[in-house]
Design an enzyme around this catalytic site. Structure first.
Site, PDB file in Angstrom:
ATOM      1  N   CYS A  61      37.613  38.932  59.706  1.00 54.98           N
ATOM      2  CA  CYS A  61      37.900  38.257  58.426  1.00 54.98           C
ATOM      3  C   CYS A  61      36.637  37.822  57.694  1.00 54.98           C
ATOM      4  O   CYS A  61      35.724  37.241  58.257  1.00 54.98           O
ATOM      5  CB  CYS A  61      38.761  37.026  58.666  1.00 54.98           C
ATOM      6  N   ARG A  75      34.228  34.487  39.506  1.00 54.69           N
ATOM      7  CA  ARG A  75      32.992  35.261  39.547  1.00 54.69           C
ATOM      8  C   ARG A  75      32.914  36.254  38.398  1.00 54.69           C
ATOM      9  O   ARG A  75      31.867  36.513  37.857  1.00 54.69           O
ATOM     10  CB  ARG A  75      32.897  36.002  40.881  1.00 54.69           C
ATOM     11  N   TYR A  76      34.061  36.846  38.067  1.00 46.81           N
ATOM     12  CA  TYR A  76      34.099  37.866  37.035  1.00 46.81           C
ATOM     13  C   TYR A  76      34.570  37.228  35.729  1.00 46.81           C
ATOM     14  O   TYR A  76      35.233  36.197  35.744  1.00 46.81           O
ATOM     15  CB  TYR A  76      35.063  38.976  37.435  1.00 46.81           C
ATOM     16  N   ASP A  92      30.755  44.499  48.690  1.00 39.01           N
ATOM     17  CA  ASP A  92      30.746  43.209  48.009  1.00 39.01           C
ATOM     18  C   ASP A  92      29.344  42.641  48.257  1.00 39.01           C
ATOM     19  O   ASP A  92      28.992  42.325  49.398  1.00 39.01           O
ATOM     20  CB  ASP A  92      31.848  42.306  48.566  1.00 39.01           C
ATOM     21  N   ASP A 149      31.922  42.953  55.381  1.00 41.67           N
ATOM     22  CA  ASP A 149      30.961  41.952  54.915  1.00 41.67           C
ATOM     23  C   ASP A 149      30.089  41.476  56.071  1.00 41.67           C
ATOM     24  O   ASP A 149      30.449  41.637  57.243  1.00 41.67           O
ATOM     25  CB  ASP A 149      31.707  40.755  54.299  1.00 41.67           C
ATOM     26  N   CYS A 162      42.705  38.078  61.566  1.00 46.02           N
ATOM     27  CA  CYS A 162      41.943  39.309  61.794  1.00 46.02           C
ATOM     28  C   CYS A 162      40.569  38.922  62.311  1.00 46.02           C
ATOM     29  O   CYS A 162      39.912  38.047  61.754  1.00 46.02           O
ATOM     30  CB  CYS A 162      41.781  40.073  60.487  1.00 46.02           C
ATOM     31  N   ARG A 168      36.590  35.511  55.460  1.00 45.25           N
ATOM     32  CA  ARG A 168      36.624  34.039  55.323  1.00 45.25           C
ATOM     33  C   ARG A 168      36.839  33.400  56.689  1.00 45.25           C
ATOM     34  O   ARG A 168      37.564  32.419  56.834  1.00 45.25           O
ATOM     35  CB  ARG A 168      37.728  33.617  54.351  1.00 45.25           C
ATOM     36  N   CYS A 209      47.312  32.387  58.061  1.00 50.57           N
ATOM     37  CA  CYS A 209      47.700  33.796  58.029  1.00 50.57           C
ATOM     38  C   CYS A 209      48.717  34.065  59.132  1.00 50.57           C
ATOM     39  O   CYS A 209      48.760  33.329  60.122  1.00 50.57           O
ATOM     40  CB  CYS A 209      46.491  34.694  58.286  1.00 50.57           C
ATOM     41  N   LYS A 216      31.764  43.271  43.664  1.00 46.83           N
ATOM     42  CA  LYS A 216      31.992  44.563  44.304  1.00 46.83           C
ATOM     43  C   LYS A 216      31.223  45.658  43.582  1.00 46.83           C
ATOM     44  O   LYS A 216      31.360  45.818  42.379  1.00 46.83           O
ATOM     45  CB  LYS A 216      33.482  44.883  44.270  1.00 46.83           C
ATOM     46  N   ARG A 258      38.905  37.106  35.378  1.00 40.68           N
ATOM     47  CA  ARG A 258      39.862  36.931  36.456  1.00 40.68           C
ATOM     48  C   ARG A 258      39.339  35.971  37.516  1.00 40.68           C
ATOM     49  O   ARG A 258      38.130  35.854  37.693  1.00 40.68           O
ATOM     50  CB  ARG A 258      40.255  38.269  37.093  1.00 40.68           C
TER      51      ARG A 258
HETATM   52  C1  LIG Z   1      37.667  41.101  44.494  1.00 41.69           C
HETATM   53  C2  LIG Z   1      37.604  39.948  43.631  1.00 41.69           C
HETATM   54  C3  LIG Z   1      38.285  39.942  42.404  1.00 41.69           C
HETATM   55  C4  LIG Z   1      39.111  41.104  41.919  1.00 41.69           C
HETATM   56  O1  LIG Z   1      38.343  42.250  41.712  1.00 41.69           O
HETATM   57  P1  LIG Z   1      39.007  43.562  41.112  1.00 41.69           P
HETATM   58  O2  LIG Z   1      37.908  44.569  41.160  1.00 41.69           O
HETATM   59  O3  LIG Z   1      39.465  43.226  39.729  1.00 41.69           O
HETATM   60  O4  LIG Z   1      40.167  43.913  41.986  1.00 41.69           O
HETATM   61  C5  LIG Z   1      38.175  38.819  41.621  1.00 41.69           C
HETATM   62  N1  LIG Z   1      37.431  37.758  41.999  1.00 41.69           N
HETATM   63  C6  LIG Z   1      36.751  37.752  43.166  1.00 41.69           C
HETATM   64  C7  LIG Z   1      35.935  36.554  43.500  1.00 41.69           C
HETATM   65  C8  LIG Z   1      36.820  38.833  44.019  1.00 41.69           C
HETATM   66  O5  LIG Z   1      36.153  38.804  45.176  1.00 41.69           O
END
Ligand SMILES: *Cc1c(COP(=O)(O)O)cnc(C)c1O
Length: 365
Positions: free
Chosen positions: A110, A90-91, A307, A270, A107, A112, A103, A314, A94
């Site tokens: 959760c 998404r980002y 989120d 969420d 929880c 998911r 798990c 986020k 990363r």
């Molecule tokens: C939370 C999340 C991350 C990591 O986010 P950070 O703000 O860098 O900790 C990366 N990818 C997805 C899809 C996430 O939900």
């Protein structure tokens, strides 16, 4: 079989197991866990003091889970943002790598919830595809292993995931998201720590939601990971009836620091189907943040994030600190933790600060 695996196999998973400890309606529990599985390790079960307490609420199925029809299964569009199975990209730099759907505890809140409880570990084919995707995308410098809980895997299986990732030259850091130190601390063994520390820089985010989870066993688990050189962060979910209270949250954040864990995020719950009864008003989170910032160590203050449904990622929710800009003097008007307002002269303008430099709060309104 290792000791921790034997101990995990003694967890409460059926309505009959649960009925041995609590006066519950087994037919109702059976209906709920057909939809959303239950697993409660003995360790976590023993933290429950009475039905309905903050520990119980997180672990024991509630009939409201199967009565919730308004919420979506995948509010964060993780399936939409998944270029190959088990990977969410998404980002820009990363990815989230879902390495198992199991798990040590399921929880009840959760995010998911639709997916957890399925058997095992990602299959070989999906695993190879995910590794290939990361290797081919040089912009990815951070992989977050999540799930499910990666630390439910044996040390060997986990190493078979981490070692090939470490071979990828553009990957700077590896992160693991785990709830094990909270729900099942005996999983944190010396051999696990010895394996993990070969793959630095490695970061772990843990997940504690209530000060009563900060037991001597949990502390020991966190300290062992920290002693292996792994920086620890914590992600808390804001949950109605569990921690939707500034005093509880403040005690949790300060207690985490004493276990060498830095509070990282507080998440607004969420809007995942089956979890709606845990949601709080956004104002509750803001009130908690106002009770933390300034009143305690900055180290104890995480970001409060929502989120965004639909894959927006986020978004930090901050109490408004910039209250205005004075065109005449070129000053920003900033609100401190006590609600008092101070002038801050913008760079490049003539500095004219009165000795006390404070503006009556009603001057703004
Ligand atoms: C939370 C999340 C991350 C990591 O986010 P950070 O703000 O860098 O900790 C990366 N990818 C997805 C899809 C996430 O939900």
């Amino acid at each position: 079989m290792e000791d921790w695996q034997r101990s995990l196999s003694e967890s409460v998973v059926t309505e009959k197991d649960l009925a041995r400890y609590f006066n519950i309606n087994p037919d109702e529990i059976r209906e709920i866990i057909k939809e959303y599985p239950m697993r409660i390790p003995k360790y976590y079960l023993n933290l429950i003091e009475k039905p309905g307490d903050p520990i119980w609420l997180q672990a024991v199925p509630d009939v409201r889970e199967i009565q919730d029809t308004g919420c979506p299964d995948d509010p964060l569009h993780e399936d939409v943002d998944s270029p190959v199975p088990n990977l969410v990209h998404r980002y820009p730099d990363r990815v989230l790598f879902l390495v198992t759907f199991q798990c040590t505890m399921y929880c009840r809140f959760c995010t998911r919830k639709r997916g957890v409880g399925h058997p095992g570990f990602v299959d070989r084919h999906a695993f190879d595809k995910a590794i290939r995707y990361i290797a081919e995308h040089e912009e990815i410098r951070d992989v977050i292993l999540s799930g499910g809980d990666p630390l439910i895997l044996t040390d060997d299986k986990l190493e078979r995931i981490i070692a090939p990732l470490r071979e990828i030259p553009h990957l700077d850091i590896i992160r693991i998201g785990t709830k094990v130190p909270c729900t099942f601390p005996e999983r944190i063994t010396q051999s696990l720590c010895d394996m993990l520390k070969k793959y630095h820089p490695l970061f772990i985010n843990v997940h504690f939601n209530h000060p009563r989870e900060l037991t001597p066993q949990a502390k020991k688990a966190c300290e062992m990971l920290a002693d292996a050189g792994i920086p620890l962060g914590n992600q808390t979910v804001l949950l109605k009836g569990v921690n939707d209270d500034p005093e509880v949250m403040s005690a949790l954040m300060k207690g985490l620091l004493k276990m060498r864990v830095k509070p990282y995020y507080i998440y607004q719950a969420d809007i995942t189907k089956g979890t709606n009864h845990f949601r709080t008003k956004v104002e509750v989170g803001l009130k908690i943040m106002r009770a933390l910032r300034g009143y305690t160590s900055g180290l104890a203050v995480p970001y409060f994030v929502i989120d965004a449904p639909g894959g927006g990622g986020k978004i930090p929710i901050l109490p408004d600190s910039i209250v205005g800009y004075d065109e005449q003097t070129g000053d920003y008007l900033l609100r401190n933790y006590e609600g008092k307002i101070f002038r801050y002269p913008e760079a490049g303008v003539q500095v004219q600060i009165s000795p006390e430099n404070q503006i009556p709060a009603d001057w703004i309104a």
